[in-house]
Design a protein around this motif. Structure first.
Motif, PDB file in Angstrom:
ATOM      1  N   LEU A  62      -2.739  -9.878  10.030  1.00 62.09           N
ATOM      2  CA  LEU A  62      -3.501  -9.487   8.842  1.00 62.09           C
ATOM      3  C   LEU A  62      -2.700  -9.588   7.545  1.00 62.09           C
ATOM      4  O   LEU A  62      -3.215  -9.266   6.473  1.00 62.09           O
ATOM      5  CB  LEU A  62      -4.017  -8.052   9.017  1.00 62.09           C
ATOM      6  N   LEU A  66      -3.315  -8.030   3.367  1.00 57.72           N
ATOM      7  CA  LEU A  66      -2.769  -6.704   3.056  1.00 57.72           C
ATOM      8  C   LEU A  66      -2.338  -6.491   1.598  1.00 57.72           C
ATOM      9  O   LEU A  66      -2.606  -5.420   1.044  1.00 57.72           O
ATOM     10  CB  LEU A  66      -1.608  -6.385   4.004  1.00 57.72           C
ATOM     11  N   PHE A  82       0.581  -0.462   5.888  1.00 61.68           N
ATOM     12  CA  PHE A  82      -0.297  -0.743   7.020  1.00 61.68           C
ATOM     13  C   PHE A  82       0.213  -0.051   8.282  1.00 61.68           C
ATOM     14  O   PHE A  82      -0.554   0.581   9.021  1.00 61.68           O
ATOM     15  CB  PHE A  82      -0.384  -2.251   7.247  1.00 61.68           C
ATOM     16  N   ILE A 107      -6.934  -1.740   6.380  1.00 56.72           N
ATOM     17  CA  ILE A 107      -6.277  -2.866   5.708  1.00 56.72           C
ATOM     18  C   ILE A 107      -6.253  -2.651   4.196  1.00 56.72           C
ATOM     19  O   ILE A 107      -5.865  -3.529   3.438  1.00 56.72           O
ATOM     20  CB  ILE A 107      -6.974  -4.201   6.042  1.00 56.72           C
TER      21      ILE A 107
END
Length: 211
Positions: A62, A66, A82, A107
């Motif tokens: 991800l 982020l 995160f 997120i």
């Protein structure tokens, strides 16, 4: 190892703590012992390592999203936030089996109110249809707030962010999936940021299509 000349330590020999001193010809030598640290593996330690390994993999997947979600230009800062927000969402049992719901991952985080975003996956058309609703002006909710959709393809470990619109008016947009993405293994999120990108909302878990 250190070689030195000192009247204080002259002719000193023996071991104190992890330091051994002895004479080498006309020099005084001090040598520190290197201790090998045992890798203790209690159940709690193994569970914690499993949590970290699991959530770090999600973080890696991800990473492109982020910085926007956490309103920072630093990937390191975004990654740390995160990890802090999501470590507790990884459940590990005594057999080290992992349970985690990707739809619950954070997120983004911040003081803004959640947006109202919906998504539909058109498997035949290999696309996602996003819809969002107009929201009234309230504290932590501004008309020019930018709405974002985030798509995570879990099989390949890839993610993308899509700018949708603003809170000021309802809208709809279509996003074409990359050709090599599997539409049956998607997790879709939403969040809002201020127009200047300095503040964000928490994460809205919109849809999970995993089979």
């Amino acid at each position: 190892m250190a070689i030195f000349e000192s009247t204080i330590f002259e002719n000193l020999s023996g071991t104190v703590g992890n330091v051994t001193s002895y004479k080498l010809k006309d020099k005084q030598v001090a040598r520190a012992k290197i201790f090998s640290r045992k890798d203790a593996k209690t159940l709690q330690q193994l569970k914690q390592r499993t949590r970290m390994k699991t959530i770090s993999l999600f973080k890696h997947h991800l990473t492109p999203i982020l910085p926007s979600g956490f309103c920072t230009s630093s990937r390191k800062d975004a990654s740390n936030r995160f990890l802090a927000l999501n470590m507790g969402k990884v459940e590990v049992d005594d057999e080290l089996n992992v349970t985690i719901d990707p739809l619950q991952l954070a997120i983004s985080d911040g003081p803004l109110a959640l947006p109202v975003i919906e998504a539909e996956i058109d498997h035949a058309g290999h696309r996602i249809i996003f819809q969002w609703k107009k929201q009234p002006l309230m504290p932590y909710m501004y008309k020019n707030d930018c709405l974002h959709g985030a798509i995570y393809e879990t099989q390949m470990g890839r993610s993308r962010k899509v700018i949708l619109g603003t809170r000021a008016e309802a809208g709809e947009t279509t996003w074409e999936l990359p050709k090599d993405w599997d539409s049956h293994h998607l997790v879709i999120y939403g969040f809002a940021t201020t127009a200047d990108g300095q503040k964000s909302s928490p994460t809205l878990g919109v849809l999970k299509s995993e089979e």
